[in-house]
Design an enzyme around this catalytic site. Sequence first.
Site, PDB file in Angstrom:
ATOM      1  N   PHE A   1      36.634  36.240  36.768  1.00  0.00           N
ATOM      2  CA  PHE A   1      37.390  35.956  37.995  1.00  0.00           C
ATOM      3  C   PHE A   1      37.085  37.042  39.016  1.00  0.00           C
ATOM      4  O   PHE A   1      37.407  38.200  38.814  1.00  0.00           O
ATOM      5  CB  PHE A   1      38.905  35.878  37.770  1.00  0.00           C
ATOM      6  CG  PHE A   1      39.616  35.507  39.051  1.00  0.00           C
ATOM      7  CD1 PHE A   1      39.757  34.182  39.416  1.00  0.00           C
ATOM      8  CD2 PHE A   1      40.071  36.487  39.916  1.00  0.00           C
ATOM      9  CE1 PHE A   1      40.359  33.823  40.635  1.00  0.00           C
ATOM     10  CE2 PHE A   1      40.678  36.147  41.137  1.00  0.00           C
ATOM     11  CZ  PHE A   1      40.826  34.813  41.485  1.00  0.00           C
ATOM     12  N   ASP A   3      34.003  45.250  38.778  1.00  0.00           N
ATOM     13  CA  ASP A   3      35.111  44.724  39.576  1.00  0.00           C
ATOM     14  C   ASP A   3      36.401  45.287  38.997  1.00  0.00           C
ATOM     15  O   ASP A   3      36.928  44.775  38.014  1.00  0.00           O
ATOM     16  CB  ASP A   3      35.096  43.191  39.540  1.00  0.00           C
ATOM     17  CG  ASP A   3      36.238  42.584  40.364  1.00  0.00           C
ATOM     18  OD1 ASP A   3      37.167  43.337  40.739  1.00  0.00           O
ATOM     19  OD2 ASP A   3      36.190  41.367  40.610  1.00  0.00           O
ATOM     20  N   LYS A  59      43.743  45.094  45.762  1.00  0.00           N
ATOM     21  CA  LYS A  59      45.103  45.000  45.224  1.00  0.00           C
ATOM     22  C   LYS A  59      45.926  46.266  45.422  1.00  0.00           C
ATOM     23  O   LYS A  59      46.414  46.504  46.514  1.00  0.00           O
ATOM     24  CB  LYS A  59      45.037  44.548  43.765  1.00  0.00           C
ATOM     25  CG  LYS A  59      44.473  43.113  43.666  1.00  0.00           C
ATOM     26  CD  LYS A  59      44.857  42.352  42.433  1.00  0.00           C
ATOM     27  CE  LYS A  59      44.597  40.867  42.609  1.00  0.00           C
ATOM     28  NZ  LYS A  59      43.483  40.344  41.841  1.00  0.00           N
TER      29      LYS A  59
HETATM   30  C1  LIG Z   1      42.466  39.433  42.422  1.00  0.00           C
HETATM   31  C2  LIG Z   1      41.068  39.684  42.031  1.00  0.00           C
HETATM   32  C3  LIG Z   1      40.003  39.454  42.931  1.00  0.00           C
HETATM   33  C4  LIG Z   1      40.199  38.818  44.280  1.00  0.00           C
HETATM   34  O1  LIG Z   1      41.044  39.515  45.137  1.00  0.00           O
HETATM   35  P1  LIG Z   1      41.689  38.781  46.389  1.00  0.00           P
HETATM   36  O2  LIG Z   1      42.377  39.876  47.138  1.00  0.00           O
HETATM   37  O3  LIG Z   1      42.638  37.752  45.864  1.00  0.00           O
HETATM   38  O4  LIG Z   1      40.577  38.160  47.164  1.00  0.00           O
HETATM   39  C5  LIG Z   1      38.725  39.770  42.517  1.00  0.00           C
HETATM   40  N1  LIG Z   1      38.493  40.286  41.289  1.00  0.00           N
HETATM   41  C6  LIG Z   1      39.480  40.517  40.413  1.00  0.00           C
HETATM   42  C7  LIG Z   1      39.164  41.092  39.072  1.00  0.00           C
HETATM   43  C8  LIG Z   1      40.797  40.207  40.740  1.00  0.00           C
HETATM   44  O5  LIG Z   1      41.782  40.403  39.848  1.00  0.00           O
END
Ligand SMILES: *Cc1c(COP(=O)(O)O)cnc(C)c1O
Length: 404
Positions: A142, A227, A256
């Site tokens: 994700f 990520d 985040k």
């Molecule tokens: C939440 C998340 C994203 C995307 O972030 P957004 O601010 O919703 O675009 C990308 N990678 C990971 C691992 C995430 O948990």
Amino acid sequence: MSSSVIDFIATEARFGAHNYAPIGVVLSRGEGVWVWDTEGNRYLDCLSAYSAVSQGHCHPKILAAMVEQAHRLTLTSRAFHNDQLALFYEEIAALTGSHKVLPMNSGAEAVESAIKSVRKWGYEVKGVPDGQAEIIVCANNFHGRTLGIVGFSTDPETHGHFGPFAPGFKIIPFGDAAALEQAITPNTVAFLVEPIQGEAGVVIPPAGYFPKVRELCTANNLMLVLDEIQTGLGRTGKLLAEQHEGIEADVTLLGKALSGGFYPVSAVLSNNDVLGTLKPGQHGSTFGGNPLACAIARAAMRVLVEEGMIENAARQGARFLEGLKDIRANTIREVRGRGLMLAVELHPEAGRARHYCEALQGKGILAKDTHEHTIRIAPPLVITSDQVDWALERFATILTQDFS
Ligand SMILES: *Cc1c(COP(=O)(O)O)cnc(C)c1O
């Protein structure tokens, strides 16, 4: 439910696109680990907006920094310098040990920016023939919701009927270093991966996986892009989840909790010349690096360290995990987690995780199901031992019931 609660929900359903199925609670206030609904009921937030509110709801110091900055200057665009960006760069680089920073807004934008940057690096530094760059990603990843990203998702809900998609991505199983080794070609520019797969249900790779991945990326001259949008900034009990593995990424993505939930702030960090390939006019964002975002992120990083939240995440995460493991319930298939990134996977026969989350709501806990049978637990990093124990009592009550 009072009429006002039904009103909010019905009005959302009437006017809003139905791309979410929220639990039936309407929140109107938050403080620390707690949130309150419109009727005054209090809940322990065990989702923290998917880790964006790691510092706790409405943290007073982040709030003060936001208000102070909002009175002075909010947005200049990058056409001009502002007096917050340099300080943000300096502080995030010092905190993470990175050399270069690219500020963006959402997490998905940080991922997109990293993809653009590693491709450019591949063509201009590594010498990959133009248009041939390959990026390797993992199944069940994700990385966000933009078109570029959903094109390499393996979840049919995420990519179904949104194509056609951009080529140049190769999907391999998560946690399988041999698969990575086989997938690498001379045109591979990067391996993009989550240290722990969050949305997939808090999937922790086998020990030794990431050291091997690091070795393969170095040996084959490709960029390891981690990520850490969900795992980063203390969530797993260390500043970055890579520290559990004893490795360093070439490119790290944060988002985040970088703003403590006040404002969308994300960043691409690199410890080599990947971001150096971007020249004026080649990439940008109207809001990226704006003074309000920078002031908020600076305060969000500061309180994380000053208030010992990372150490607390390690301590309370261990307590929470142990407590969950002690619950004797035949609904539970597996309990796993690192720091305050936890999950309870239910036996498929136990019924849908959604029903357990709804029952938890009745006990004053907000948690989120993922993938039918998994309950994800990720409270703010400011949670205390008493609050962990309070939550565990309620989890024990609900998990020993049968919602099949
Ligand atoms: C939440 C998340 C994203 C995307 O972030 P957004 O601010 O919703 O675009 C990308 N990678 C990971 C691992 C995430 O948990």
